[in-house]
Scaffold this motif. Structure first.
Motif, short mmCIF file in Angstrom:
data_model
loop_
_atom_site.label_atom_id
_atom_site.label_comp_id
_atom_site.label_asym_id
_atom_site.label_seq_id
_atom_site.Cartn_x
_atom_site.Cartn_y
_atom_site.Cartn_z
N MET A 1 20.34 8.99 29.62
CA MET A 1 19.49 9.98 30.32
C MET A 1 18.21 9.31 30.79
SD MET A 1 19.57 13.01 31.33
CE MET A 1 21.28 13.43 31.00
N ASN A 2 17.80 9.66 31.98
CA ASN A 2 16.58 9.08 32.52
C ASN A 2 15.35 9.70 31.86
OD1 ASN A 2 14.45 8.21 33.93
ND2 ASN A 2 15.31 8.62 35.95
N GLN A 3 14.74 8.93 30.99
CA GLN A 3 13.64 9.47 30.20
C GLN A 3 12.37 9.66 31.03
OE1 GLN A 3 13.80 10.67 27.17
NE2 GLN A 3 15.94 10.15 26.90
N ALA A 4 12.36 9.11 32.25
CA ALA A 4 11.16 9.25 33.06
C ALA A 4 11.16 10.56 33.86
CB ALA A 4 11.04 8.06 34.02
N GLU A 5 12.32 11.22 33.88
CA GLU A 5 12.39 12.47 34.63
C GLU A 5 11.61 13.57 33.91
OE1 GLU A 5 16.51 13.27 35.30
OE2 GLU A 5 16.61 11.58 36.69
N GLU A 6 11.26 14.58 34.68
CA GLU A 6 10.49 15.67 34.11
C GLU A 6 11.30 16.32 33.00
OE1 GLU A 6 8.35 19.77 35.39
OE2 GLU A 6 9.21 18.52 36.97
N PHE A 7 10.60 16.71 31.94
CA PHE A 7 11.31 17.21 30.76
C PHE A 7 11.56 18.71 30.84
CE2 PHE A 7 11.18 18.66 26.27
CZ PHE A 7 12.39 18.10 25.90
N VAL A 8 12.84 19.07 30.95
CA VAL A 8 13.20 20.49 30.90
C VAL A 8 14.26 20.67 29.81
CG1 VAL A 8 12.78 21.70 33.08
CG2 VAL A 8 14.51 19.90 32.99
N VAL A 9 14.15 21.74 29.04
CA VAL A 9 15.11 21.95 27.96
C VAL A 9 16.32 22.71 28.52
CG1 VAL A 9 15.48 22.96 25.69
CG2 VAL A 9 13.23 22.07 26.31
N SER B 1 1.42 3.45 31.31
CA SER B 1 0.13 3.24 31.97
C SER B 1 0.21 2.24 33.12
CB SER B 1 -0.89 2.74 30.94
OG SER B 1 -0.44 1.52 30.39
N LEU B 2 1.38 1.64 33.30
CA LEU B 2 1.52 0.60 34.34
C LEU B 2 2.33 1.08 35.54
CD1 LEU B 2 2.41 -2.42 31.98
CD2 LEU B 2 0.22 -2.01 33.12
N GLY B 3 2.70 2.35 35.54
CA GLY B 3 3.51 2.87 36.64
C GLY B 3 4.92 2.31 36.64
N GLY B 4 5.40 1.87 35.49
CA GLY B 4 6.71 1.22 35.43
C GLY B 4 7.84 2.08 34.89
N LEU B 5 7.57 3.35 34.63
CA LEU B 5 8.58 4.17 33.93
C LEU B 5 9.91 4.30 34.68
CD1 LEU B 5 6.64 7.09 32.20
CD2 LEU B 5 7.76 5.11 31.14
N ASP B 6 9.84 4.51 35.99
CA ASP B 6 11.09 4.65 36.75
C ASP B 6 11.90 3.36 36.72
OD1 ASP B 6 10.47 7.22 37.33
OD2 ASP B 6 9.76 6.81 39.38
N MET B 7 11.20 2.26 36.86
CA MET B 7 11.88 0.96 36.86
C MET B 7 12.50 0.67 35.48
SD MET B 7 9.40 -1.40 39.25
CE MET B 7 7.81 -0.61 39.06
N LEU B 8 11.75 1.02 34.44
CA LEU B 8 12.25 0.80 33.09
C LEU B 8 13.43 1.72 32.77
CD1 LEU B 8 11.32 -1.10 30.85
CD2 LEU B 8 10.19 0.84 29.79
N ALA B 9 13.39 2.94 33.30
CA ALA B 9 14.48 3.89 33.08
C ALA B 9 15.78 3.36 33.70
CB ALA B 9 14.14 5.25 33.66
N ARG B 10 15.66 2.70 34.84
CA ARG B 10 16.86 2.13 35.47
C ARG B 10 17.44 1.01 34.62
NH1 ARG B 10 14.06 2.00 41.36
NH2 ARG B 10 14.72 4.07 42.08
N LEU B 11 16.57 0.24 34.01
CA LEU B 11 17.05 -0.83 33.13
C LEU B 11 17.87 -0.23 31.98
CD1 LEU B 11 17.12 -3.80 32.20
CD2 LEU B 11 14.95 -3.37 31.01
#
Ligand code: PHE
Ligand code: FE
Length: 296
Positions: free
Chosen positions: A1-9, A167-177
């Motif tokens: 699951m892409n953890q950078a996406e907005e969190f909805v239950v 804090s580095l704006g890297g969440l989307d890139m890290l989520a793809r990894l």
């Protein structure tokens, strides 16, 4: 699951957790008395189906892990029992959670070698696919590899990287990894191509498709390339990335990502099915059956 996406239950998580509560870190006691005979039967059905597919498809590290964990084929496992094996092997622990949890909470757990596992199991009418992870995906898919020391260290390093990427704006890139390794990774072995990604190992159709179909691309692992690559969460992957070893994965992701994020932030995203001039192409997909809707 892409953890950078907005969190909805999701609804199913709300229904399954009615009357239960969780801590501020989203952990809760595993509610063993909530499992019905039907839930255990669902586990047994899924387990039997997947175990039959594993020989010759799952990597040895996964097979060794699931054997050593002594995961029950018949009943939903008690986390306390698995934790004894995990703690002894790599110092990891499973923690029960209500379902998907916010990305920052997820990263914190991984950084402390705690793997969040959704406690409930899917309903019998959706055995094959469900959009959010349940215990079969989280436990059967992810946990056996946490018995492997190198992979165990990789997932912890990923968690620490997630805390930092925020804090580095890297969440989307890290989520793809995470997506292209932990969830949908393939590995080259002397015996042939094998699966290590949990999203594949917990899906019978994708266990076949990822290895045996001519449709998807199979490309050599490339960190920066992966970080810019879009993916599918509603269908089989158009592209799988193949590592040569867990050591390769660990080493490639060990350097500080801060300069990397800055260097590639402005590069365009790569569509999920594209092949680029620099790619190490192990198999060029025929694209048969690919969805024509937008990639994530
Ligand atoms: N090395 C990465 C960083 O400095 C952290 C990381 C390790 C990320 C392993 C993913 C996997 O941010
Ligand atoms: Fe997962």
């Amino acid at each position: 699951m892409n953890q950078a996406e907005e969190f909805v239950v999701p609804d199913i998580t709300v229904r399954k957790n009615a009357g239960l509560s969780h801590d501020t870190d989203y952990t809760m006691p595993q509610p063993l008395d909530r499992y019905t005979a039907a839930d255990h039967a669902t586990w047994a059905t899924l387990y039997a189906r997947q175990v039959a597919l594993l020989p010759g498809r799952a990597c040895d590290e996964y097979l060794d892990g699931i054997a050593a964990l002594e995961v029950s084929p018949q009943r939903i496992p008690d986390f306390a029992e698995l934790n004894r094996h995990l703690m002894a092997a790599t110092g990891w622990q499973l923690v029960a959670v209500p379902g998907l949890i916010p990305g920052d909470v997820f990263f914190e757990h991984l950084a402390h070698r705690r793997f969040p596992v959704t406690w409930w199991i899917r309903e019998p009418d959706s055995l094959d696919y469900l959009p959010e992870p349940d215990i079969f995906h989280d436990l059967f898919g992810h946990v056996p590899l946490l018995m492997n020391p190198v992979f165990a260290d990789y997932v912890q390093a990923y968690g620490k990287g997630g805390v930092k990427a925020d804090s580095l704006g890297g969440l989307d890139m890290l989520a793809r990894l995470y997506w292209f390794t932990v969830e949908f990774g393939l590995i080259n072995t002397p015996k042939g191509l094998r699966i290590y990604g949990a999203g594949i190992l917990s899906s019978s159709s994708e266990s076949h498709y990822s290895l045996e179909s001519d449709s998807p691309n199979r490309l050599g692992f490339d960190l920066m390339r992966i970080m810019k690559t879009r993916y599918r969460y509603d269908s089989f992957q158009k592209t799988y990335f193949v590592i040569d070893s867990f050591e390769q994965l660990f080493k490639a992701t060990e350097p500080d990502f801060a300069p990397l994020y800055a260097a590639i932030a402005d590069r365009p995203d790569i569509p999920a099915g594209d092949i680029l001039p620099g790619d190490k192409v192990l198999h060029q997909g025929t694209q048969e059956g690919w969805p024509d809707t937008e990639d994530a």
